[in-house]
Design a protein around this motif. Structure first.
Motif, PDB file in Angstrom:
ATOM      1  N   ALA A 157       0.873  -1.178   0.000  1.00 21.51           N
ATOM      2  CA  ALA A 157       0.000   0.000   0.000  1.00 21.51           C
ATOM      3  C   ALA A 157       0.911   1.230   0.000  1.00 21.51           C
ATOM      4  O   ALA A 157       1.330   1.703   1.052  1.00 21.51           O
ATOM      5  N   GLU A 158       1.233   1.720  -1.196  1.00 17.80           N
ATOM      6  CA  GLU A 158       2.167   2.837  -1.313  1.00 17.80           C
ATOM      7  C   GLU A 158       1.529   4.136  -0.843  1.00 17.80           C
ATOM      8  O   GLU A 158       0.317   4.307  -0.891  1.00 17.80           O
ATOM      9  N   THR A 163      -3.850  15.653  -3.567  1.00 19.42           N
ATOM     10  CA  THR A 163      -4.141  16.024  -4.953  1.00 19.42           C
ATOM     11  C   THR A 163      -4.254  17.531  -5.110  1.00 19.42           C
ATOM     12  O   THR A 163      -3.974  18.066  -6.180  1.00 19.42           O
ATOM     13  N   ARG A 164      -4.593  18.269  -4.047  1.00 22.59           N
ATOM     14  CA  ARG A 164      -4.641  19.727  -4.152  1.00 22.59           C
ATOM     15  C   ARG A 164      -3.249  20.283  -4.414  1.00 22.59           C
ATOM     16  O   ARG A 164      -3.089  21.300  -5.091  1.00 22.59           O
ATOM     17  N   ASP A 165      -2.202  19.613  -3.880  1.00 25.96           N
ATOM     18  CA  ASP A 165      -0.842  20.063  -4.134  1.00 25.96           C
ATOM     19  C   ASP A 165      -0.492  19.899  -5.609  1.00 25.96           C
ATOM     20  O   ASP A 165       0.175  20.738  -6.202  1.00 25.96           O
ATOM     21  N   VAL A 166      -0.941  18.800  -6.192  1.00 27.57           N
ATOM     22  CA  VAL A 166      -0.640  18.535  -7.596  1.00 27.57           C
ATOM     23  C   VAL A 166      -1.301  19.569  -8.500  1.00 27.57           C
ATOM     24  O   VAL A 166      -0.699  20.084  -9.438  1.00 27.57           O
ATOM     25  N   GLN A 167      -2.562  19.903  -8.190  1.00 25.58           N
ATOM     26  CA  GLN A 167      -3.293  20.790  -9.079  1.00 25.58           C
ATOM     27  C   GLN A 167      -3.030  22.262  -8.791  1.00 25.58           C
ATOM     28  O   GLN A 167      -3.203  23.111  -9.655  1.00 25.58           O
ATOM     29  N   GLY A 168      -2.574  22.581  -7.579  1.00 30.29           N
ATOM     30  CA  GLY A 168      -2.423  23.981  -7.217  1.00 30.29           C
ATOM     31  C   GLY A 168      -1.019  24.521  -7.361  1.00 30.29           C
ATOM     32  O   GLY A 168      -0.786  25.705  -7.155  1.00 30.29           O
ATOM     33  N   THR A 169      -0.060  23.680  -7.704  1.00 34.46           N
ATOM     34  CA  THR A 169       1.329  24.110  -7.772  1.00 34.46           C
ATOM     35  C   THR A 169       1.794  24.123  -9.218  1.00 34.46           C
ATOM     36  O   THR A 169       1.471  23.224  -9.983  1.00 34.46           O
ATOM     37  N   ARG A 170       2.560  25.108  -9.584  1.00 40.80           N
ATOM     38  CA  ARG A 170       3.122  25.169 -10.927  1.00 40.80           C
ATOM     39  C   ARG A 170       4.632  25.222 -10.844  1.00 40.80           C
ATOM     40  O   ARG A 170       5.191  25.834  -9.936  1.00 40.80           O
ATOM     41  N   VAL A 171       5.290  24.588 -11.790  1.00 38.98           N
ATOM     42  CA  VAL A 171       6.735  24.689 -11.852  1.00 38.98           C
ATOM     43  C   VAL A 171       7.095  26.138 -12.153  1.00 38.98           C
ATOM     44  O   VAL A 171       6.587  26.732 -13.102  1.00 38.98           O
ATOM     45  N   ARG A 338       3.828  14.346 -12.005  1.00 39.63           N
ATOM     46  CA  ARG A 338       3.031  14.662 -10.820  1.00 39.63           C
ATOM     47  C   ARG A 338       1.551  14.403 -11.033  1.00 39.63           C
ATOM     48  O   ARG A 338       0.818  14.122 -10.089  1.00 39.63           O
ATOM     49  N   HIS A 339       1.075  14.494 -12.277  1.00 38.16           N
ATOM     50  CA  HIS A 339      -0.335  14.237 -12.524  1.00 38.16           C
ATOM     51  C   HIS A 339      -0.662  12.740 -12.497  1.00 38.16           C
ATOM     52  O   HIS A 339      -1.834  12.370 -12.472  1.00 38.16           O
ATOM     53  N   ALA A 340       0.370  11.909 -12.494  1.00 40.09           N
ATOM     54  CA  ALA A 340       0.159  10.460 -12.407  1.00 40.09           C
ATOM     55  C   ALA A 340       0.320   9.939 -10.981  1.00 40.09           C
ATOM     56  O   ALA A 340       0.134   8.749 -10.742  1.00 40.09           O
ATOM     57  N   LEU A 341       0.659  10.826 -10.030  1.00 38.99           N
ATOM     58  CA  LEU A 341       0.873  10.379  -8.662  1.00 38.99           C
ATOM     59  C   LEU A 341      -0.444   9.957  -8.014  1.00 38.99           C
ATOM     60  O   LEU A 341      -1.470  10.620  -8.187  1.00 38.99           O
ATOM     61  N   PRO A 342      -0.439   8.868  -7.243  1.00 42.92           N
ATOM     62  CA  PRO A 342      -1.663   8.457  -6.552  1.00 42.92           C
ATOM     63  C   PRO A 342      -1.988   9.416  -5.412  1.00 42.92           C
ATOM     64  O   PRO A 342      -1.097  10.019  -4.810  1.00 42.92           O
ATOM     65  N   GLY A 343      -3.269   9.564  -5.114  1.00 44.15           N
ATOM     66  CA  GLY A 343      -3.685  10.370  -3.975  1.00 44.15           C
ATOM     67  C   GLY A 343      -3.795   9.523  -2.723  1.00 44.15           C
ATOM     68  O   GLY A 343      -3.670   8.294  -2.757  1.00 44.15           O
TER      69      GLY A 343
END
Length: 365
Positions: A157-158, A163-171, A338-343
């Protein structure tokens, strides 16, 4: 009308659950996720010293297990039980004991051979009593198999990310940052995290303009933390490195937002949650291949070098900071990864499935 009986379990950890390490944050997020899914969780936090237990730790685990009703399902973090096989053996016949292993205790950096062998033997006895073993990475599952600690493959169980970090952060484009390169390392100051290697690498890069923020508890190994602080001064890096200690969530989020590159020189990780958190925050990563780190870092999202090789670490970090094309391509890979990371919902689902799937390892038949 049928009334559903809530799922119940006891979850035992060593010390306070709020400790700011990857392992404790994993446990806390899984507990919260299970509760949100309708599980009733009785969390027990043990006093004492772990994993090489003192009398307080021995009594605390025995008391916690004695208080559990017959046939109760009990999840125990491996840090809390790996050094106490005699206590686990005493209660295994009447409880459904599930052990959560982040990494084998004997793999901790800095152990003398006698201690490592004792921990390996004791953890093997503990896992022989477990009805099920859950691990946080494929690497740890395979490592337990290699050490012959389990009769059946452990359930994986990784960890997840917010998910808010993934969608709210930009490089952040490097040319918009200004000032020195901001390097960030988030790791408790213990020998396994390789801060000494990181400092050796940074000392080879004083011709470049950078500042490094070291975030992590100084209390787990105070003597080692003092050594790291002294090394910073001895290498004349005091004006380039900020030793923050542990930070709260808001402060840590601000560090991620200000950083350009994430660095982690660990000798070994059972998973390496901070690497995925750095990717979620949009940061290229320079790390090592220690333990599961070789698999945790997504392809192209940074660079991994052999643990303990400060020169290779410095070379990779220097290239990232001086080769603009490579930095840009790495940032592009971070965006993809980052968009492929599991929540954490995914992690909780995997953990719940591991709890519910029959997979007897030891204990009662």
């Amino acid at each position: 009308m049928t009334t559903l009986i809530p799922k119940r379990l006891v979850f035992i950890v060593a010390g306070a659950l709020e400790q700011p390490t990857g392992g404790y944050r994993y446990d806390a997020r899984i507990i919260a996720g299970l509760q949100a899914a309708g599980w009733q969780i009785d969390t027990r936090m043990l006093d004492g010293h772990f994993p090489c237990p003192d009398e307080t730790a021995h009594a605390a685990l025995d008391t916690a297990l004695s208080a559990c009703a017959d046939d109760a399902t009990v999840v125990i973090d491996g840090l809390a039980c790996g050094g106490l096989p005699e206590v686990i053996e005493r209660h295994a016949a009447r409880l459904t004991i599930i052990v959560l292993v982040h990494h084998p205790l004997c793999d901790e950096t800095g152990l003398d051979r006698t201690t490592a062998e004792r921990l390996e033997s004791s953890e093997r006895r503990v896992l022989a009593c477990a009805r099920r073993v859950i691990v946080t990475s494929i690497h740890t599952r395979d490592r337990l198999q290699a050490l012959k600690m389990t009769d059946c493959p452990a359930r994986v169980a990784e960890p997840g990310v917010d998910t808010r970090d993934v969608q709210g952060t930009r490089v952040r484009p490097r040319e918009c940052a200004g000032g020195p390169w901001r390097l960030l390392c988030v790791a408790t100051l213990i020998p396994r995290k390789g801060h000494d290697v990181l400092l050796d690498a940074l000392a080879q890069m004083t011709d470049l303009d950078w500042h490094c923020d070291l975030v992590g508890s100084l209390d787990r190994d105070p003597a080692h933390a003092r050594d790291i602080e002294q090394t910073i001064f001895r290498k004349n890096l005091a004006d380039r490195i900020t030793l923050h200690g542990a930070l709260d969530a808001a402060q840590l989020e601000a560090c991620y937002a200000a950083a350009d590159v994430f660095v982690l020189a660990s000798h070994y990780e059972g998973y390496g949650m901070v690497v995925t958190e750095a990717i979620a925050a949009g940061l290229p990563v320079v790390t090592t291949t220690g333990g599961a780190l070789a698999d945790t870092l997504p392809a192209g999202a940074g660079c991994s070098v052999t643990p303990g090789d400060a020169t290779a670490f410095a070379r990779s970090l220097r290239r990232l900071m001086t080769d603009r094309a490579w930095y840009d391509s790495t940032c592009t890979a971070v965006l993809r990864a980052r968009h492929a990371l599991p929540g954490w919902d995914d992690a909780t689902h995997a953990f719940a499935a591991a709890l519910e799937t029959p997979n007897t390892v030891g204990g009662r038949p």
